[in-house]
Enzyme design. Structure first.
Site, PDB file in Angstrom:
ATOM      1  N   TYR A 296     -34.292  78.930 -16.390  1.00  0.00           N
ATOM      2  CA  TYR A 296     -35.369  79.044 -17.246  1.00  0.00           C
ATOM      3  C   TYR A 296     -35.002  80.038 -18.629  1.00  0.00           C
ATOM      4  O   TYR A 296     -35.737  80.982 -17.543  1.00  0.00           O
ATOM      5  CB  TYR A 296     -36.601  78.481 -16.630  1.00  0.00           C
ATOM      6  CG  TYR A 296     -38.005  78.217 -17.594  1.00  0.00           C
ATOM      7  CD1 TYR A 296     -38.763  77.181 -18.113  1.00  0.00           C
ATOM      8  CD2 TYR A 296     -38.951  79.286 -18.990  1.00  0.00           C
ATOM      9  CE1 TYR A 296     -39.992  77.035 -19.181  1.00  0.00           C
ATOM     10  CE2 TYR A 296     -39.441  79.448 -19.319  1.00  0.00           C
ATOM     11  CZ  TYR A 296     -40.080  78.263 -19.739  1.00  0.00           C
ATOM     12  OH  TYR A 296     -41.256  78.708 -20.308  1.00  0.00           O
ATOM     13  N   TYR A 347     -36.374  73.688 -26.400  1.00  0.00           N
ATOM     14  CA  TYR A 347     -37.573  74.276 -25.382  1.00  0.00           C
ATOM     15  C   TYR A 347     -39.188  73.296 -25.427  1.00  0.00           C
ATOM     16  O   TYR A 347     -39.728  73.395 -26.320  1.00  0.00           O
ATOM     17  CB  TYR A 347     -38.149  75.361 -25.863  1.00  0.00           C
ATOM     18  CG  TYR A 347     -39.229  76.906 -24.956  1.00  0.00           C
ATOM     19  CD1 TYR A 347     -38.474  76.453 -23.864  1.00  0.00           C
ATOM     20  CD2 TYR A 347     -40.626  76.607 -26.220  1.00  0.00           C
ATOM     21  CE1 TYR A 347     -39.614  77.886 -23.609  1.00  0.00           C
ATOM     22  CE2 TYR A 347     -41.016  77.352 -25.074  1.00  0.00           C
ATOM     23  CZ  TYR A 347     -41.056  77.936 -23.404  1.00  0.00           C
ATOM     24  OH  TYR A 347     -42.129  78.562 -22.724  1.00  0.00           O
TER      25      TYR A 347
END
Length: 397
Positions: A296, A347
């Site tokens: 991430y 995202y």
């Protein structure tokens, strides 16, 4: 007593996603995006949507399970779980929660998803000041906003700056992470930054957001949705795609990580000190067994810290390990964010990273790693709680 584990008990049988848009540009509402992703995951698995009987998500997703069940015409809804915490700290934990429902007989077919339409509901990455709303600020923000710390880059930059200072990490290490993501995005037609390459000179010339983050150290903001389908491992072979098995899952936080005013015991940390050992223990693997990582990357600094905390290198070796050649799919020691990640693909709070790990294990990624039988997904460095997944092929069970 039977061993308490998810290893080999649940498999991912389908993945689906929408087109990915720049924030505010989706022509469809958030709920419609969620449905599109779910239906595409069902098509990928060769599965009638009416077999779904559970949903799992995170980050307070607004596409409620009951409403999804009604829209899809499900005969019944048996499981609906939501992982606590904002942002992407729960992207792996949501999968684990859905898998736990299946392993304990509470559901047979669970969809895990994340949907996001910032044009409809507002931007997550936009700073909110302390001005007129100061009287309503509470919790951690009440210690930060009066001093101008009002955005995610500001809050996380301080942790990363401290880590880099403590361990002598140079800016070039962050740059390599960004370059790897953009490099992989050029081979991925789904990526928002496909056709927009990044090189070292462009990175170095980009404006500072807050040190040590340049513009390209910070993730995009996007609209879109992604989903995957979980089933009991014994039933997974009946689906259209090669099953991808859960090897391990872990979530949580270290001691006092959420202390107010940035006062945690381990301030310069990604918060994986207790989580990563739990993950490896369940999966029965070690860092050397991992062939590809999807980490991430809201900010490159979080990836830096997370990779060290997962045992891929000691912090003092970060400058030597984090070079572009080591991080690319073709020939790299540890291919990283092979779809482009949050920085360059999309995202959607990190859920697209889980889908890319599935593609790697299947062997269908646009940037296929040489070793793909064990794939690690890292969720939400520097938040609380964080979460992890290890996915693998049947050969490693």
């Amino acid at each position: 007593m039977a061993q308490r584990t998810l290893k080999g008990r649940v498999a991912i049988v389908g993945i689906g996603e929408t087109h990915y848009y720049k924030h505010g540009q989706s022509p469809d509402a958030e709920f419609k995006l969620a449905l599109q992703a779910v239906l595409r995951a069902c098509a990928d698995a060769g599965l009638d949507p009416r077999h779904i009987d559970g949903f799992a998500s995170y980050a307070d997703d607004r596409s409620e399970a009951t409403r999804l069940a009604s829209a899809l015409g499900l005969p019944r809804l048996r499981s609906a779980t939501m992982q606590w915490g904002g942002g992407g700290g729960g992207c792996c934990a949501a999968v684990a929660n859905g898998a736990a429902a299946i392993a304990t007989g509470q559901a047979d077919c669970v969809v895990v998803f994340r949907s996001l339409a910032q044009g409809q509901h507002g931007r997550f990455g936009q700073a909110s000041g302390a001005g007129a709303a100061a009287a309503t600020i509470s919790g951690e923000r009440s210690y930060l906003a009066p001093y101008g710390v009002i955005s995610p880059p500001q809050r996380f930059a301080m942790r990363v700056q401290r880590y880099m200072h403590d361990h002598g990490v140079r800016q070039e290490a962050l740059r390599a992470i960004a370059l790897a993501s953009y490099h992989h995005a050029q081979n991925n037609p789904r990526a928002v930054m496909h056709g927009k390459p990044l090189d070292a000179a462009k990175y170095d010339a980009s404006r500072w957001i807050v040190e040590p983050f340049h513009l390209f150290d910070c993730c995009m903001e996007n609209d879109g949705a992604a989903a995957l389908i979980l089933m009991d491992a014994q039933r997974a072979a009946d689906c259209a795609q090669k099953p991808v098995y859960l090897l391990g899952a872990a979530a949580g936080s270290g001691p006092r990580f959420g202390s107010f005013a940035h006062n945690s015991i381990e301030y310069a940390s990604g918060n994986f000190g207790t989580v990563a050992p739990d993950l490896y223990r369940m999966a029965g693997v070690e860092p050397k067994d991992v062939g590809v990582v999807q980490a991430y990357d809201s900010f490159t600094g979080g990836v830096l810290i997370a990779l060290a905390e997962h045992g891929f290198f000691p912090p003092e070796a970060a400058n030597d390990f984090l070079v572009l050649d080591n991080l690319v799919a073709k020939g790299g020691r540890l291919p990283l964010n092979t779809s482009g990640g949050n920085l360059a693909e999309c995202y959607v709070h990190g859920f697209e990273l889980v889908l890319e790990a599935v593609r790697q294990v299947r062997g269908t990624s646009s940037n296929q790693a040489a070793r793909n039988d064990v794939a690690l997904v890292v969720g939400g460095p520097m938040v609380s709680p964080v979460s992890d997944l290890l996915l693998g092929s049947g050969d490693v069970l």
